[in-house]
Design a protein around this motif. Sequence first.
Motif, PDB file in Angstrom:
ATOM      1  N   PHE A 195       8.948 -22.935 -11.873  1.00  0.00           N
ATOM      2  CA  PHE A 195       7.851 -22.056 -12.302  1.00  0.00           C
ATOM      3  C   PHE A 195       6.833 -21.968 -11.175  1.00  0.00           C
ATOM      4  O   PHE A 195       6.378 -22.989 -10.644  1.00  0.00           O
ATOM      5  CB  PHE A 195       7.181 -22.597 -13.568  1.00  0.00           C
ATOM      6  CG  PHE A 195       5.954 -21.831 -13.974  1.00  0.00           C
ATOM      7  CD1 PHE A 195       6.056 -20.562 -14.514  1.00  0.00           C
ATOM      8  CD2 PHE A 195       4.682 -22.379 -13.805  1.00  0.00           C
ATOM      9  CE1 PHE A 195       4.916 -19.858 -14.871  1.00  0.00           C
ATOM     10  CE2 PHE A 195       3.551 -21.680 -14.157  1.00  0.00           C
ATOM     11  CZ  PHE A 195       3.663 -20.408 -14.699  1.00  0.00           C
ATOM     12  N   ARG A 196       6.519 -20.703 -10.781  1.00  0.00           N
ATOM     13  CA  ARG A 196       5.513 -20.470  -9.739  1.00  0.00           C
ATOM     14  C   ARG A 196       4.296 -19.843 -10.400  1.00  0.00           C
ATOM     15  O   ARG A 196       4.392 -18.821 -11.106  1.00  0.00           O
ATOM     16  CB  ARG A 196       6.051 -19.533  -8.657  1.00  0.00           C
ATOM     17  CG  ARG A 196       4.998 -19.220  -7.575  1.00  0.00           C
ATOM     18  CD  ARG A 196       5.502 -18.249  -6.540  1.00  0.00           C
ATOM     19  NE  ARG A 196       6.622 -18.775  -5.798  1.00  0.00           N
ATOM     20  CZ  ARG A 196       7.856 -18.283  -5.855  1.00  0.00           C
ATOM     21  NH1 ARG A 196       8.115 -17.243  -6.627  1.00  0.00           N
ATOM     22  NH2 ARG A 196       8.827 -18.812  -5.134  1.00  0.00           N
ATOM     23  N   VAL A 197       3.112 -20.451 -10.160  1.00  0.00           N
ATOM     24  CA  VAL A 197       1.855 -19.948 -10.718  1.00  0.00           C
ATOM     25  C   VAL A 197       1.499 -18.651 -10.021  1.00  0.00           C
ATOM     26  O   VAL A 197       1.531 -18.563  -8.781  1.00  0.00           O
ATOM     27  CB  VAL A 197       0.718 -20.975 -10.564  1.00  0.00           C
ATOM     28  CG1 VAL A 197      -0.573 -20.430 -11.177  1.00  0.00           C
ATOM     29  CG2 VAL A 197       1.109 -22.285 -11.232  1.00  0.00           C
ATOM     30  N   ALA A 198       1.163 -17.626 -10.820  1.00  0.00           N
ATOM     31  CA  ALA A 198       0.864 -16.311 -10.261  1.00  0.00           C
ATOM     32  C   ALA A 198      -0.324 -16.371  -9.314  1.00  0.00           C
ATOM     33  O   ALA A 198      -1.332 -17.003  -9.598  1.00  0.00           O
ATOM     34  CB  ALA A 198       0.573 -15.322 -11.398  1.00  0.00           C
ATOM     35  N   GLY A 199      -0.144 -15.694  -8.132  1.00  0.00           N
ATOM     36  CA  GLY A 199      -1.220 -15.615  -7.165  1.00  0.00           C
ATOM     37  C   GLY A 199      -1.381 -16.840  -6.314  1.00  0.00           C
ATOM     38  O   GLY A 199      -2.341 -16.943  -5.535  1.00  0.00           O
ATOM     39  N   THR A 200      -0.503 -17.837  -6.463  1.00  0.00           N
ATOM     40  CA  THR A 200      -0.599 -19.070  -5.672  1.00  0.00           C
ATOM     41  C   THR A 200       0.787 -19.405  -5.146  1.00  0.00           C
ATOM     42  O   THR A 200       1.796 -18.792  -5.507  1.00  0.00           O
ATOM     43  CB  THR A 200      -1.116 -20.243  -6.529  1.00  0.00           C
ATOM     44  OG1 THR A 200      -0.106 -20.606  -7.481  1.00  0.00           O
ATOM     45  CG2 THR A 200      -2.400 -19.869  -7.257  1.00  0.00           C
ATOM     46  N   GLY A 201       0.846 -20.420  -4.345  1.00  0.00           N
ATOM     47  CA  GLY A 201       2.133 -20.895  -3.849  1.00  0.00           C
ATOM     48  C   GLY A 201       2.589 -22.153  -4.557  1.00  0.00           C
ATOM     49  O   GLY A 201       3.538 -22.808  -4.104  1.00  0.00           O
ATOM     50  N   ARG A 202       1.937 -22.514  -5.654  1.00  0.00           N
ATOM     51  CA  ARG A 202       2.290 -23.759  -6.335  1.00  0.00           C
ATOM     52  C   ARG A 202       3.519 -23.531  -7.222  1.00  0.00           C
ATOM     53  O   ARG A 202       3.547 -22.597  -8.031  1.00  0.00           O
ATOM     54  CB  ARG A 202       1.125 -24.250  -7.169  1.00  0.00           C
ATOM     55  CG  ARG A 202      -0.116 -24.571  -6.352  1.00  0.00           C
ATOM     56  CD  ARG A 202      -1.164 -25.298  -7.194  1.00  0.00           C
ATOM     57  NE  ARG A 202      -1.627 -24.476  -8.303  1.00  0.00           N
ATOM     58  CZ  ARG A 202      -2.646 -23.599  -8.234  1.00  0.00           C
ATOM     59  NH1 ARG A 202      -3.267 -23.409  -7.053  1.00  0.00           N
ATOM     60  NH2 ARG A 202      -3.028 -22.897  -9.283  1.00  0.00           N
ATOM     61  N   GLU A 203       4.507 -24.406  -7.074  1.00  0.00           N
ATOM     62  CA  GLU A 203       5.711 -24.350  -7.881  1.00  0.00           C
ATOM     63  C   GLU A 203       5.956 -25.701  -8.541  1.00  0.00           C
ATOM     64  O   GLU A 203       5.662 -26.751  -7.948  1.00  0.00           O
ATOM     65  CB  GLU A 203       6.933 -23.982  -7.021  1.00  0.00           C
ATOM     66  CG  GLU A 203       6.993 -22.524  -6.615  1.00  0.00           C
ATOM     67  CD  GLU A 203       8.336 -22.176  -6.006  1.00  0.00           C
ATOM     68  OE1 GLU A 203       9.183 -23.093  -5.876  1.00  0.00           O
ATOM     69  OE2 GLU A 203       8.540 -21.005  -5.672  1.00  0.00           O
ATOM     70  N   TYR A 204       6.561 -25.650  -9.764  1.00  0.00           N
ATOM     71  CA  TYR A 204       6.833 -26.874 -10.511  1.00  0.00           C
ATOM     72  C   TYR A 204       8.231 -26.773 -11.109  1.00  0.00           C
ATOM     73  O   TYR A 204       8.685 -25.679 -11.512  1.00  0.00           O
ATOM     74  CB  TYR A 204       5.810 -27.078 -11.625  1.00  0.00           C
ATOM     75  CG  TYR A 204       4.385 -27.107 -11.132  1.00  0.00           C
ATOM     76  CD1 TYR A 204       3.860 -28.228 -10.516  1.00  0.00           C
ATOM     77  CD2 TYR A 204       3.565 -25.990 -11.278  1.00  0.00           C
ATOM     78  CE1 TYR A 204       2.561 -28.257 -10.061  1.00  0.00           C
ATOM     79  CE2 TYR A 204       2.256 -26.006 -10.832  1.00  0.00           C
ATOM     80  CZ  TYR A 204       1.752 -27.142 -10.220  1.00  0.00           C
ATOM     81  OH  TYR A 204       0.458 -27.159  -9.776  1.00  0.00           O
ATOM     82  N   ASN A 205       8.920 -27.910 -11.147  1.00  0.00           N
ATOM     83  CA  ASN A 205      10.251 -27.983 -11.743  1.00  0.00           C
ATOM     84  C   ASN A 205      10.142 -28.192 -13.245  1.00  0.00           C
ATOM     85  O   ASN A 205       9.195 -28.799 -13.750  1.00  0.00           O
ATOM     86  CB  ASN A 205      11.059 -29.125 -11.126  1.00  0.00           C
ATOM     87  CG  ASN A 205      11.336 -28.892  -9.654  1.00  0.00           C
ATOM     88  OD1 ASN A 205      11.594 -27.749  -9.237  1.00  0.00           O
ATOM     89  ND2 ASN A 205      11.284 -29.951  -8.865  1.00  0.00           N
ATOM     90  N   GLY A 206      11.131 -27.684 -13.962  1.00  0.00           N
ATOM     91  CA  GLY A 206      11.161 -27.855 -15.403  1.00  0.00           C
ATOM     92  C   GLY A 206      12.531 -27.618 -15.950  1.00  0.00           C
ATOM     93  O   GLY A 206      13.505 -27.464 -15.204  1.00  0.00           O
ATOM     94  N   LYS A 207      12.623 -27.568 -17.299  1.00  0.00           N
ATOM     95  CA  LYS A 207      13.902 -27.302 -17.943  1.00  0.00           C
ATOM     96  C   LYS A 207      13.656 -26.547 -19.242  1.00  0.00           C
ATOM     97  O   LYS A 207      12.571 -26.637 -19.838  1.00  0.00           O
ATOM     98  CB  LYS A 207      14.654 -28.597 -18.199  1.00  0.00           C
ATOM     99  CG  LYS A 207      13.938 -29.539 -19.123  1.00  0.00           C
ATOM    100  CD  LYS A 207      14.734 -30.825 -19.311  1.00  0.00           C
ATOM    101  CE  LYS A 207      13.987 -31.787 -20.238  1.00  0.00           C
ATOM    102  NZ  LYS A 207      14.766 -33.030 -20.446  1.00  0.00           N
ATOM    103  N   ILE A 208      14.672 -25.804 -19.684  1.00  0.00           N
ATOM    104  CA  ILE A 208      14.541 -25.037 -20.923  1.00  0.00           C
ATOM    105  C   ILE A 208      14.540 -26.002 -22.106  1.00  0.00           C
ATOM    106  O   ILE A 208      15.465 -26.817 -22.247  1.00  0.00           O
ATOM    107  CB  ILE A 208      15.690 -24.026 -21.050  1.00  0.00           C
ATOM    108  CG1 ILE A 208      15.646 -23.025 -19.889  1.00  0.00           C
ATOM    109  CG2 ILE A 208      15.623 -23.303 -22.385  1.00  0.00           C
ATOM    110  CD1 ILE A 208      16.829 -22.071 -19.877  1.00  0.00           C
ATOM    111  N   SER A 209      13.511 -25.930 -22.913  1.00  0.00           N
ATOM    112  CA  SER A 209      13.398 -26.836 -24.057  1.00  0.00           C
ATOM    113  C   SER A 209      13.644 -26.153 -25.387  1.00  0.00           C
ATOM    114  O   SER A 209      13.891 -26.822 -26.403  1.00  0.00           O
ATOM    115  CB  SER A 209      12.011 -27.496 -24.080  1.00  0.00           C
ATOM    116  OG  SER A 209      10.987 -26.499 -24.189  1.00  0.00           O
TER     117      SER A 209
END
Length: 326
Positions: free
Chosen positions: A243-257
């Motif tokens: 998941f990448r936060v809109a307007g930023t370069g921050r990304e985070y890993n996740g999984k479908i829950s």
Amino acid sequence: MNARTFQLQLDVNATEREHAALSRRVADLEQARGEANAQAEAYRVGRVRQVELRIEETRAGLAAAGARESEAIAAETRGTTLHAHGYMADAAYERLSHAREVTRQEAIAAKKRLDTLAVELESARNGTYLGDNYNDVPSSVQRARELSVRIDETKATLDQLTQKEATVSAQLAAERKRLEARSSAALTAPIDGNLWTVQAAAGEYVRKGQELFTVLDCSSVVVTASVSERDYNELRLGEAVRFRVAGTGREYNGKISKLGLTSTGRSFAISPEERRQQVAVQLSDLPEGESDSCAVGRTGEIVFEGNGRGAVARAVESFRHLLGLA
């Protein structure tokens, strides 16, 4: 404040007003009684002085009657000697005897009047006034006695009112204590988080099991997304995403829950839209204290990594978003 407390407060206020009115009434009655007593005392002092003067007058009359009696006795004594030697007629001697008896009776009458006045003086000093045709007290004394009775009755009512006021005040205090105990409660949230919504207002009655507050659990972050029906059918629970936060370069890993969300889902801070092709993604690698850890309402882009959906899939997905097809 409930109805019982409100009614008790009204009763206390009414009792206090009635108590104040009765207290003023007692003060007014005592003032009127004081004036009546002063008037009665002035009358008593005047009447006592009047009887004392009459006694002095009667004593003077008694002394004069005694002097006349002594003179009559002396004249009769001389007349007895002259009558015995034949120098005084029987008629003249009888007149001397009669005059002596008259003066004796006058002295007796004066003594009786003096005794009567002594009794009248004693009664006047005690507040009872004797006369030829009456034996009574003046109207001021009667008025003072009536006022005393009314004062005693009003004070008795005032004492009862004081007891009632104490009883109602105690009931009000107990009711307020009961209301205070039932109007507040310490609630402990099962999780650490931020207060999100308040569903009950101050003073509102709540029932058992009713929701009062909503607390955000910021220990885990869930992102909801809408996807096409084709992509939706290819997704699986637990599939890895980024998941990448809109307007930023921050990304985070996740999984479908979760797959298939509705607005009735109560585990989300913001209810998802009424669409079938929706998924929930749980992000797992947000550092503690990160600004995105509890950023409700932010938007961004989700990239599905599973089933060969790598860079190409991401490019296709971005292209479809650009064309408005996703």
